[in-house]
Enzyme design. Structure first.
Site, short mmCIF file in Angstrom:
data_model
loop_
_atom_site.label_atom_id
_atom_site.label_comp_id
_atom_site.label_asym_id
_atom_site.label_seq_id
_atom_site.Cartn_x
_atom_site.Cartn_y
_atom_site.Cartn_z
N VAL A 36 -45.30 26.40 -102.85
CA VAL A 36 -43.94 26.93 -102.85
C VAL A 36 -43.27 26.74 -104.23
O VAL A 36 -42.48 27.56 -104.67
CB VAL A 36 -43.12 26.23 -101.73
CG1 VAL A 36 -41.63 26.46 -101.89
CG2 VAL A 36 -43.60 26.69 -100.36
N VAL A 132 -46.21 38.30 -82.81
CA VAL A 132 -47.21 39.23 -82.28
C VAL A 132 -48.60 38.76 -82.70
O VAL A 132 -48.87 38.55 -83.89
CB VAL A 132 -46.99 40.67 -82.79
CG1 VAL A 132 -47.99 41.62 -82.12
CG2 VAL A 132 -45.57 41.14 -82.52
N GLY A 187 -55.36 26.27 -67.32
CA GLY A 187 -54.22 26.13 -68.24
C GLY A 187 -53.99 27.35 -69.13
O GLY A 187 -53.19 27.29 -70.07
N ASP A 201 -44.59 40.43 -71.82
CA ASP A 201 -44.93 39.84 -73.11
C ASP A 201 -45.57 40.91 -74.02
O ASP A 201 -45.18 41.06 -75.18
CB ASP A 201 -45.89 38.66 -72.87
CG ASP A 201 -46.39 38.05 -74.16
OD1 ASP A 201 -45.63 37.27 -74.77
OD2 ASP A 201 -47.53 38.34 -74.58
N LYS A 205 -44.21 42.79 -77.63
CA LYS A 205 -45.04 42.88 -78.83
C LYS A 205 -45.25 44.34 -79.24
O LYS A 205 -45.23 44.66 -80.43
CB LYS A 205 -46.37 42.19 -78.58
CG LYS A 205 -46.22 40.66 -78.41
CD LYS A 205 -47.47 40.03 -77.82
CE LYS A 205 -47.36 38.51 -77.75
NZ LYS A 205 -48.42 37.90 -76.93
N GLY A 306 -51.64 29.86 -78.53
CA GLY A 306 -52.01 28.45 -78.71
C GLY A 306 -51.14 27.83 -79.79
O GLY A 306 -50.67 28.52 -80.70
N1 NAD Z 1 -47.51 29.18 -77.04
C1 NAD Z 1 -48.03 30.25 -77.64
O1 NAD Z 1 -49.23 30.45 -77.58
C2 NAD Z 1 -47.16 31.21 -78.38
C3 NAD Z 1 -47.76 32.23 -79.14
C4 NAD Z 1 -46.96 33.12 -79.86
C5 NAD Z 1 -45.59 32.99 -79.78
N2 NAD Z 1 -45.04 32.03 -79.01
C6 NAD Z 1 -43.59 31.94 -78.96
O2 NAD Z 1 -43.18 30.71 -79.53
C7 NAD Z 1 -42.00 30.26 -78.90
C8 NAD Z 1 -42.22 28.86 -78.37
O3 NAD Z 1 -43.29 28.86 -77.48
P1 NAD Z 1 -43.95 27.52 -76.91
O4 NAD Z 1 -45.22 27.92 -76.28
O5 NAD Z 1 -43.94 26.47 -77.95
O6 NAD Z 1 -42.90 27.16 -75.76
P2 NAD Z 1 -42.62 25.72 -75.12
O7 NAD Z 1 -41.96 25.96 -73.82
O8 NAD Z 1 -43.84 24.88 -75.15
O9 NAD Z 1 -41.59 25.09 -76.15
C9 NAD Z 1 -40.25 25.47 -76.24
C10 NAD Z 1 -39.45 24.19 -76.41
O10 NAD Z 1 -38.10 24.52 -76.69
C11 NAD Z 1 -37.30 23.56 -76.02
N3 NAD Z 1 -35.93 24.06 -75.86
C12 NAD Z 1 -35.43 24.90 -74.93
N4 NAD Z 1 -34.14 25.12 -75.15
C13 NAD Z 1 -33.81 24.41 -76.24
C14 NAD Z 1 -32.59 24.23 -76.95
N5 NAD Z 1 -31.48 24.81 -76.57
N6 NAD Z 1 -32.61 23.43 -78.03
C15 NAD Z 1 -33.74 22.81 -78.43
N7 NAD Z 1 -34.92 22.94 -77.78
C16 NAD Z 1 -34.94 23.74 -76.71
C17 NAD Z 1 -38.00 23.30 -74.70
O11 NAD Z 1 -37.60 22.08 -74.12
C18 NAD Z 1 -39.46 23.32 -75.14
O12 NAD Z 1 -39.91 22.03 -75.49
C19 NAD Z 1 -41.66 31.30 -77.84
O13 NAD Z 1 -40.78 32.25 -78.38
C20 NAD Z 1 -43.01 31.95 -77.57
O14 NAD Z 1 -42.90 33.26 -77.09
C21 NAD Z 1 -45.79 31.12 -78.32
N1 HSE Z 2 -48.43 34.11 -73.19
C1 HSE Z 2 -48.90 34.72 -74.40
C2 HSE Z 2 -48.77 33.76 -75.53
C3 HSE Z 2 -48.91 34.39 -76.88
O1 HSE Z 2 -47.82 35.18 -77.21
C4 HSE Z 2 -50.36 35.18 -74.21
O2 HSE Z 2 -50.95 34.90 -73.15
O3 HSE Z 2 -50.90 35.85 -75.07
NA NA Z 3 -49.42 37.45 -86.02
#
Ligand code: NAD
Ligand code: HSE
Ligand code: NA
Length: 432
Positions: A36, A132, A187, A201, A205, A306
């Site tokens: 950076v 995405v 899971g 979802d 995307k 993941g």
């Molecule tokens: N898990 C995946 O594989 C994945 C992949 C791509 C994108 N995403 C995106 O990433 C984001 C997070 O996903 P994740 O899997 O980590 O979800 P998650 O549920 O594991 O984590 C979200 C966290 O946010 C916390 N939270 C909720 N409200 C809050 C607030 N007001 N202030 C602070 N913390 C708060 C929850 O307690 C939780 O721990 C989502 O938008 C999801 O769509 C996830």
């Molecule tokens: N729930 C989503 C996570 C990644 O966005 C999936 O199964 O692909």
């Molecule tokens: Na991507």
């Protein structure tokens, strides 16, 4: 070591993705600083449950996300998910000139206009590669690498949960319900799998992909959406019999009719040939096939979900916005100048595979064929197999409007000679 003033980062959310963002950010601090040109410093982590055990520095935790956003930070990374409070927090950040990195596809698919306007108003960056196809570099290629080309089609597997279920049904012959249970036990599927299995979802995307590919504002409500809950073992078997497999596809197409262009954006299960590059994408992997006039065909493949893979994309964006802050300049702004209309599903050209149980007697085929002709649907292939007292009839059509194909199927289902409509599924990925 860079001597620049540190780039201060607020992390909102510390779940699956957030925990990995902290791990990568702290574990690679020296490399990130060198890339950076200034140290990248975690200023605070907003969480909902501060007492939950986490492998992150406890002194950085706060339950006041709004105060963290308003504090002396340069970049806000949002991995909370959902619309509120994420929307308000990110609007506040952008309006205050703080760059934003988010993985939140649901938010972007509904509110990207508002978020982009806030970013433009203050000159802040808005990056969302993780939203995405997780780790797969896809949005940056669409936004930047292919900005000089004309993209005609983006088609992909963008949901890992549903791909895991459909791959499982294909390899075992088991039902949708049994395979969903297995996916939950392992899971892969969440306790409430609705957003994945009903296609929400993937539709979010698809909206993001279409917006970038076609320089047009596409929201989730413009996306025709069908999930996988109605995909049966019979559908999978019918596909297999024809050398095809069933995938939940997100399809973004530029449709040209005379001098009128529109975009068709849809998410639905479809049969694709086993020889298609997307057919070999199994389990929780994602892959997206892009076609552009000059570049031709491209495929992007990798882990779409993941904690660590998603955090990789978040960190890539974080480095980009931090570099912009250090070196001056801004990342690409929203590009929606083309403003193409969304084409309704009924008017979108698609192809169908229809598998029927029919009476095995003279004239049945001609009765069925007449219904296709009546709806101006051209037949590409027919396969009939006699059994003891009935026959199996499989028809694959040429492209016709989805509405004409639907009406054809409805009418065929009502013919007295048709005992059962075994399987109806759209066909993609090859010309017939
Ligand atoms: N898990 C995946 O594989 C994945 C992949 C791509 C994108 N995403 C995106 O990433 C984001 C997070 O996903 P994740 O899997 O980590 O979800 P998650 O549920 O594991 O984590 C979200 C966290 O946010 C916390 N939270 C909720 N409200 C809050 C607030 N007001 N202030 C602070 N913390 C708060 C929850 O307690 C939780 O721990 C989502 O938008 C999801 O769509 C996830
Ligand atoms: N729930 C989503 C996570 C990644 O966005 C999936 O199964 O692909
Ligand atoms: Na991507």
């Amino acid at each position: 070591m860079p001597s620049q003033k540190p780039i201060r980062v607020a992390l909102l959310g510390c779940g699956t993705v957030g925990t990995e963002v902290v791990r990568l950010l702290t574990g690679q601090a020296a490399d990130l600083a060198a890339r950076v040109g200034a140290p990248v410093e975690l200023a605070g982590i907003a969480v909902r449950k501060p007492n939950k055990h986490r492998e992150v520095p406890a002194d950085l935790l706060t339950t006041d996300a709004a105060a963290l956003v308003a504090s002396d930070v340069d970049v806000v990374v949002e991995v909370i998910g959902g619309i509120e409070p994420a929307r308000t927090l990110l609007l506040d950040a952008l309006r205050a000139g703080k760059s934003v990195v988010t993985a939140n596809k649901a938010l972007l698919a509904e509110h990207s206009a508002e978020l982009s306007a806030a970013a433009d108003g203050s000159g802040a960056d808005l990056y969302f590669e993780a939203a995405v196809a997780g780790a797969i570099p896809l949005l940056r290629p669409l936004r930047e690498s292919l900005a000089g080309d004309r993209i005609t089609r983006v088609m992909g597997i963008v949901n890992g949960t549903t791909n895991f279920i459909l791959s499982g049904m294909d390899s075992t012959g088991a039902s949708y319900g049994e395979t969903l249970e297995e996916a939950t036990r392992l899971g892969y599927a969440e306790a409430d799998p609705t957003a994945d299995v009903d296609g929400f979802d993937a539709a979010s995307k698809a909206a993001i992909l279409a917006s970038l590919a076609f320089h047009t504002r596409v929201t989730a409500s413009d996306v025709h959406r069908e999930g996988i809950a109605s995909v049966s073992a019979a559908d999978i078997a019918a596909a297999r019999a024809l050398g095809r497999t069933v995938k939940l596809l997100a399809i973004c197409e530029r449709v040209t009719e005379g001098d009128q262009e529109s975009v068709s954006v849809r998410v639905h299960p479809a049969m694709i040939p086993r020889s298609h590059p997307l057919a070999g994408v199994n389990g929780a992997f994602n892959a997206v096939f892009v076609e552009a006039d000059a570049a031709g065909e491209m495929m992007f493949y990798g882990q779409g979900a993941g904690g660590a893979p998603t955090a990789s994309a978040v960190l890539g964006d974080l480095v980009a916005v931090a570099r912009n802050l250090v070196q001056g300049g801004r990342g690409p702004r929203e590009s929606a100048y083309a403003g193409l209309p969304a084409r309704p599903m009924g008017q979108t050209p698609t192809r169908y595979h229809i598998s029927l149980d029919v009476a095995d007697r003279a004239g049945v085929l001609s009765q069925v064929a007449a219904v296709f002709a009546e709806h101006d649907v051209s037949i590409a292939a027919v396969r009939q197999e006699g059994r003891v007292d009935d026959a199996s009839l499989v028809v694959v059509t040429h492209a016709a409007t989805d509405a004409a194909l639907r009406s054809t199927v409805d009418k065929i289902g009502g013919l007295p000679v048709v005992r059962e409509v075994v399987s109806v599924m759209r066909v993609e990925g090859e010309e017939t």
